[in-house]
Scaffold this active site. Structure first.
Site, PDB file in Angstrom:
ATOM      1  N   HIS A  35       0.833  -1.210   0.000  1.00  5.93           N
ATOM      2  CA  HIS A  35       0.000   0.000   0.000  1.00  5.93           C
ATOM      3  C   HIS A  35       0.868   1.261   0.000  1.00  5.93           C
ATOM      4  CE1 HIS A  35      -3.633  -2.328   0.667  1.00  5.93           C
ATOM      5  NE2 HIS A  35      -4.323  -1.199   0.563  1.00  5.93           N
ATOM      6  N   LYS A 100      -9.766  -7.997   8.003  1.00  5.87           N
ATOM      7  CA  LYS A 100     -10.437  -8.314   9.265  1.00  5.87           C
ATOM      8  C   LYS A 100     -10.327  -7.112  10.191  1.00  5.87           C
ATOM      9  CE  LYS A 100      -6.557 -10.570  11.595  1.00  5.87           C
ATOM     10  NZ  LYS A 100      -6.065 -11.787  12.216  1.00  5.87           N
TER      11      LYS A 100
END
Length: 173
Positions: A35, A100
């Site tokens: 990222h 999650k």
């Protein structure tokens, strides 16, 4: 619900928090390091390893495959570590994220603005999730090892709509 990818905004608008969805098609892996590099490449106006428009990014660093397997364990990582990068990727066309845990208000606002969705995959079920992955190819940042960007072809990959495009969140309801 079965959902074929790519994940268009029209498909996103049909999803509601709490729904079980089985994804089929192409998803991309990216964790923290990937990222960070994606954002650096965007800022430097470099061509990205994949098209962001209508893409789903899975926050996973798959373990190495055993001989004869397509992929090793492929369970989700904690999504909040991507929160500082996610709004930009959503602004540039990504429509889905898989991980999650909860997301920040900044990410949720960006999801609402961009008509995107956040799916939760079951942590602790990495070996089972890997069975739904039909192919795996490193397509970017190979030097990052397990955190490289992979293109995964999945079939009936089970996820839950954790936060829908309206900001309804299973983490707060």
């Amino acid at each position: 619900m079965k959902l074929n990818l790519p994940l268009t905004k029209e498909k996103v608008r049909q999803l509601k928090a709490g729904e079980l969805v089985h994804l089929t098609g192409t998803i991309y892996t990216a964790r923290d390091a990937a990222h960070k590099r994606l954002v650096e490449w965007i800022e430097a106006e470099k061509k990205l390893p994949f098209e962001l428009k209508d893409s789903v990014i899975y926050y996973v660093g798959p373990s190495p495959a055993k001989p004869g397997d397509i992929i090793g364990s492929a369970g989700p990582t904690t999504s909040s570590r991507m929160d500082k990068y996610s709004p930009l990727l959503l602004d540039l066309g990504s429509t889905g994220m898989i991980g999650k845990g909860g997301r920040s208000e900044t990410v949720i606002r960006s999801m609402k603005r961009n008509h995107a969705v956040y799916f939760a995959a079951v942590g602790g079920a990495a070996a089972l999730l890997a069975q739904q992955i039909k192919s795996c190819e490193v397509i970017g940042f190979e030097d990052l090892g397990t955190e490289a960007i992979h293109r995964l072809e999945v079939e009936d990959f089970p996820v839950i709509v954790a936060i829908d495009h309206q900001g309804t969140s299973l983490f707060t309801t």
